[in-house]
Design a protein around this motif. Structure first.
Motif, PDB file in Angstrom:
ATOM      1  N   PRO A  78       0.834  -1.213   0.000  1.00 38.65           N
ATOM      2  CA  PRO A  78       0.000   0.000   0.000  1.00 38.65           C
ATOM      3  C   PRO A  78       0.859   1.250   0.000  1.00 38.65           C
ATOM      4  N   GLU A  79       0.272   2.352  -0.381  1.00 43.15           N
ATOM      5  CA  GLU A  79       1.021   3.599  -0.554  1.00 43.15           C
ATOM      6  C   GLU A  79       1.806   3.967   0.694  1.00 43.15           C
ATOM      7  N   ARG A  80       1.233   3.741   1.867  1.00 47.00           N
ATOM      8  CA  ARG A  80       1.904   4.137   3.117  1.00 47.00           C
ATOM      9  C   ARG A  80       3.154   3.310   3.387  1.00 47.00           C
ATOM     10  N   GLU A  81       3.310   2.177   2.669  1.00 51.07           N
ATOM     11  CA  GLU A  81       4.466   1.304   2.872  1.00 51.07           C
ATOM     12  C   GLU A  81       5.439   1.369   1.705  1.00 51.07           C
ATOM     13  N   ARG A  82       5.354   2.427   0.927  1.00 51.80           N
ATOM     14  CA  ARG A  82       6.273   2.595  -0.206  1.00 51.80           C
ATOM     15  C   ARG A  82       7.211   3.764   0.057  1.00 51.80           C
ATOM     16  N   LEU A  90      12.718  -1.579   1.719  1.00 52.10           N
ATOM     17  CA  LEU A  90      12.328  -2.369   2.881  1.00 52.10           C
ATOM     18  C   LEU A  90      11.987  -1.503   4.088  1.00 52.10           C
ATOM     19  N   GLY A  91      12.441  -0.255   4.103  1.00 54.69           N
ATOM     20  CA  GLY A  91      12.242   0.595   5.269  1.00 54.69           C
ATOM     21  C   GLY A  91      10.798   0.712   5.713  1.00 54.69           C
ATOM     22  N   PRO A  92       9.890   1.134   4.813  1.00 54.03           N
ATOM     23  CA  PRO A  92       8.504   1.320   5.233  1.00 54.03           C
ATOM     24  C   PRO A  92       7.644   0.064   5.155  1.00 54.03           C
ATOM     25  N   LEU A  93       8.201  -1.040   4.663  1.00 54.30           N
ATOM     26  CA  LEU A  93       7.418  -2.256   4.462  1.00 54.30           C
ATOM     27  C   LEU A  93       6.984  -2.844   5.804  1.00 54.30           C
ATOM     28  N   ASP A  94       5.816  -3.470   5.834  1.00 53.71           N
ATOM     29  CA  ASP A  94       5.325  -4.142   7.031  1.00 53.71           C
ATOM     30  C   ASP A  94       6.387  -5.137   7.518  1.00 53.71           C
ATOM     31  N   PRO A  95       6.786  -5.083   8.793  1.00 53.10           N
ATOM     32  CA  PRO A  95       7.818  -6.003   9.299  1.00 53.10           C
ATOM     33  C   PRO A  95       7.488  -7.478   9.071  1.00 53.10           C
TER      34      PRO A  95
END
Length: 301
Positions: free
Chosen positions: A177-181, A234-239
Motif C-alpha cells: 500500500p502507498e503508506r508502505e512505499r 524495505l524501510g517502510p514495508l510491514d515487518p
C-alpha cells in the motif's frame, strides 16, 4: 526546510546507521579493493577532501589513514550527511577527530568557495535530486582543477543471491500500500555517462571518466541478508512482510551455497570521475540560476 524524500532518508538511517557499510564494505573488486578503497584512490593527490553523504565515516577514515608524504600536510577532511546518527558514528572513527563533520544538504553546502581540491560520494549522489543545484554547489566549493569522484549503483552482476532477492522482493514492493512505499529518490540521469555529463558539464566540469566494476559480495547468509536488506524499499514495508521475504530468500539461497557455506552475490558499481575546469562560466551560470530572486523550485531530496 526538508522534503519528504529527505525525511524518509533521515528516518531510515536513524533506524539503520551504517547500513551502507554493512552492505558493501566487505565486497571486493577483481583487484582486491573495496568500492570505498577504489574511491579513495581516485582522489589520492587531493589534500582537502569533502565526502558528500559520508554516512558513518568509513571512506573518510580511509582518507585520513593515507600517509601525507614528505613535506606534505596531513589531509584536511570534511563530511556532510543528512543523518545525525550516522555522523555520531563517524566522529568515533580513528583519525577523524579533526574532520569537519556537519549535518546538511548537498544542495546548500555550508562551505566557502574553493574550500576543497577533492570531493567524493559513495552511493549517495544517486539519491539526490535537483542535480543541477548539487553540481553547481560542488563546483563552487572545489578549486579549478579539483576532482569529483563518485560511486553509483549499477545493479546485479551475477551471483545468485542479488537476482533472487530482486525476483522475490519486487512483487512485494509493487503490491505494498502507498503508506508502505518509499518516495521516489534521486535522478536517474547520473547513472549513465551521458546523463552525468549533461548535469555536471554545464556546472563547469570536464567529461566524466567512467568505469563499471563488478563487486563480489559473496559471504555467509547473515552478511548476504545485511547486503540485500539495505534496500530502501524495505524501510517502510510491514515487518511481517519483510520477515517472510527474508525466510523465503534464505531458504532459496541455501540451495546455491558454496561448499564453505557462503552465498554467491555480486553487484556492479559505476565509478565516475570529473575535473573542475579552469574558468567560471559553468559555475557562475549555475549560481545565477539557483540564486535568482523568486525561485520557487521545491527543496531538493
Amino acid at each position: 526546510m526538508t522534503t519528504p524524500q529527505e525525511d524518509f532518508l533521515r528516518t531510515f538511517h536513524a533506524a539503520r546507521p551504517a547500513v551502507t557499510v554493512r552492505a558493501m564494505a566487505h565486497g571486493r573488486a577483481e583487484d582486491g579493493r573495496s568500492s570505498y578503497e577504489i574511491l579513495r584512490d581516485r582522489v589520492a593527490a587531493c589534500r582537502r577532501v569533502l565526502d558528500l553523504g559520508c554516512g558513518d565515516g568509513l571512506l573518510l577514515e580511509l582518507l585520513a589513514a593515507r600517509s601525507p608524504g614528505p613535506g606534505r600536510a596531513v589531509p584536511a577532511l570534511a563530511g556532510l550527511d543528512l543523518s545525525p546518527e550516522e555522523l555520531a558514528l563517524a566522529r568515533r572513527r580513528p583519525g577523524l577527530d579533526r574532520a569537519d563533520l556537519r549535518v546538511g544538504r548537498a544542495q546548500q553546502l555550508p562551505f566557502p568557495d574553493g574550500r576543497f581540491d577533492g570531493c567524493v560520494s559513495h552511493m549517495a549522489l544517486m539519491l539526490m535530486s535537483e542535480m543541477e543545484r548539487v553540481a553547481a554547489e560542488v563546483a563552487r566549493v572545489l578549486v579549478p582543477g579539483g576532482t569529483l569522484a563518485v560511486v553509483l549503483g549499477g545493479g546485479a552482476a551475477g551471483g545468485a543471491a542479488y537476482e533472487r532477492f530482486l525476483r522475490l522482493a519486487k512483487p512485494l514492493f509493487e503490491a505494498a500500500p502507498e503508506r508502505e512505499r518509499m518516495p521516489p529518490l534521486g535522478d536517474r540521469r547520473i547513472r549513465t555517462r551521458e546523463g552525468f555529463d549533461a548535469v555536471f558539464g554545464p556546472a563547469g566540469f570536464g567529461p566524466a571518466e567512467w568505469e563499471t566494476v563488478r563487486i563480489d559480495l559473496t559471504g555467509p547468509p547473515e552478511r548476504i541478508w545485511a547486503t540485500v536488506g539495505g534496500f530502501y524499499d524495505l524501510g517502510p514495508l510491514d515487518p511481517a512482510v519483510t520477515a517472510e521475504l527474508r525466510a523465503r530468500f534464505e531458504a532459496e539461497t541455501a540451495a546455491s551455497a558454496l561448499p564453505d557455506g557462503r552465498i554467491p552475490c555480486a553487484m556492479r558499481v559505476h565509478i565516475a570521475t570529473v575535473v573542475r575546469r579552469d574558468g567560471g562560466d559553468g559555475l557562475q551560470g549555475g549560481r545565477q540560476m539557483w540564486d535568482a530572486p523568486g525561485d520557487q523550485r521545491a527543496a531538493p531530496r
